[in-house]
Design a protein around this motif. Sequence first.
Motif, PDB file in Angstrom:
ATOM      1  N   ARG A  19       0.799  -1.143   0.145  1.00  0.00           N
ATOM      2  CA  ARG A  19      -0.185   0.047   0.128  1.00  0.00           C
ATOM      3  C   ARG A  19       0.854   1.154   0.081  1.00  0.00           C
ATOM      4  O   ARG A  19       1.873   1.397   0.749  1.00  0.00           O
ATOM      5  N   MET A  20       0.638   2.195  -0.974  1.00  0.00           N
ATOM      6  CA  MET A  20       1.469   3.120  -1.059  1.00  0.00           C
ATOM      7  C   MET A  20       0.809   4.772  -0.909  1.00  0.00           C
ATOM      8  O   MET A  20      -0.241   4.726  -1.508  1.00  0.00           O
ATOM      9  N   SER A  21       1.272   5.321   0.012  1.00  0.00           N
ATOM     10  CA  SER A  21       0.623   6.687   0.186  1.00  0.00           C
ATOM     11  C   SER A  21       1.302   7.672  -0.781  1.00  0.00           C
ATOM     12  O   SER A  21       2.369   7.696  -0.629  1.00  0.00           O
ATOM     13  N   VAL A  22       0.432   8.397  -1.592  1.00  0.00           N
ATOM     14  CA  VAL A  22       0.917   8.947  -2.631  1.00  0.00           C
ATOM     15  C   VAL A  22       0.980  10.531  -2.350  1.00  0.00           C
ATOM     16  O   VAL A  22       1.617  11.521  -3.000  1.00  0.00           O
ATOM     17  N   THR A  23       0.257  10.938  -1.166  1.00  0.00           N
ATOM     18  CA  THR A  23       0.075  12.328  -0.697  1.00  0.00           C
ATOM     19  C   THR A  23      -0.367  12.051   0.701  1.00  0.00           C
ATOM     20  O   THR A  23      -0.979  11.212   1.011  1.00  0.00           O
ATOM     21  N   ASP A  24       0.003  13.219   1.470  1.00  0.00           N
ATOM     22  CA  ASP A  24      -0.319  13.291   3.018  1.00  0.00           C
ATOM     23  C   ASP A  24      -1.581  14.243   2.940  1.00  0.00           C
ATOM     24  O   ASP A  24      -2.252  14.629   3.750  1.00  0.00           O
ATOM     25  N   ARG A  25      -1.794  14.951   1.808  1.00  0.00           N
ATOM     26  CA  ARG A  25      -2.864  16.169   1.819  1.00  0.00           C
ATOM     27  C   ARG A  25      -4.211  15.578   1.335  1.00  0.00           C
ATOM     28  O   ARG A  25      -4.189  14.432   0.803  1.00  0.00           O
ATOM     29  N   CYS A  26      -5.153  16.100   1.664  1.00  0.00           N
ATOM     30  CA  CYS A  26      -6.537  15.989   1.317  1.00  0.00           C
ATOM     31  C   CYS A  26      -7.597  17.129   1.368  1.00  0.00           C
ATOM     32  O   CYS A  26      -7.197  18.103   1.916  1.00  0.00           O
TER      33      CYS A  26
END
Length: 333
Positions: A19-26
Amino acid sequence: MDVQRTLTDSFNRKVDYLRMSVTDRCDFRCVYCMAEDMQFLPRQQILSLEELYQVAERFVSLGTRKIRLTGGEPLVRQGIVDLCTRIATLPGLRELCLTSNGSQLGRLAQPLFDAGVSRLNISLDSLDPVLFKALTRTGELDQVIAGIDAARAAGFRRTKLNCVVLKGRNDNEIVDLVRFAIDRELDISFIEEMPLGLIDEHERGESYCSSDDVKARIAEHFTLIDSAESSQGPARYWRLAEAPHTRVGFISPHSHNFCATCNRVRLTVEGRLLLCLGNEHSMDLKQVMRAYPGDAERLETAIREAMQLKPYRHHFEVGGEVQIVRFMNMTGG
Ligand code: SAM
Ligand code: SF4
């Protein structure tokens, strides 16, 4: 001879899911996931799209068969569709999945489908626009429902809704959410809230609603049939006698320990490979990639070494001290 390449940890568990997080933004600030006022990472601290691709490529060459892109909200990252196109064509990868809050799917569902994304998970915690706004702090329910419908129109099948159940907030909507899933031929998973990150909006112990409670509510209206299907992860699935196309899952980090069959690791957007959602054991892959740009062998060695750090299990406790200070958006839920 072509020797089959696999990743195995020190407990002999095969790791073939990344599982890869591609950004911490939302664009949302869900009350269980983030604080209202979040500080996001500066650009140079997060992996570039090229670095994300390189990690995916190495993992797939080491036997990874499934990758899930998540975040933060993966669809707010510029260039996400191109990244999906590149990862989806890696030889040997069977599934490229993506978890989204749905807000951008109206415009991106078709490009993502065309890029080769195989399946979507979409978060939906309430069908009441006022409560939806309260839980997400900024989200518009209409936009998310339009995104869910756009996913189907684009060709996505077996889309799964994810719903975090908070006692006294949305637990009275459990059955309505199941009906919503049935009407649209979706699967749905109910998630127990996890103690990730310090939040001040509510007391996690008080909002805890166990999967057994959720299941009991559903069983008042539907006949649940135990299903052997499992993702080797925290979810256990049931079918509904009244609606055979819909599976209902329960993700229960508290009440059902799933560590013995864990096959997954997570990459934070800072390039830290986390070996367990509930522990801090990790390997800094960004440091390796930036010290030795383009050196696939070094990256591969670091990934292999990291497997030996994977702990046997997590120790989440309801309402106890926050054991993990990082937020879910950093972790890649
Ligand atoms: N933004 C996307 C979304 O909401 O689907 C992807 C990232 S989000 C961190 C992934 C999943 O984690 C969502 O289904 C969300 O509801 C869930 N989540 C976030 N914080 C959580 C927590 N503290 N406990 C349990 N689930 C959580
Ligand atoms: Fe954003 Fe997903 Fe976290 Fe909600 S759960 S704040 S949509 S990352």
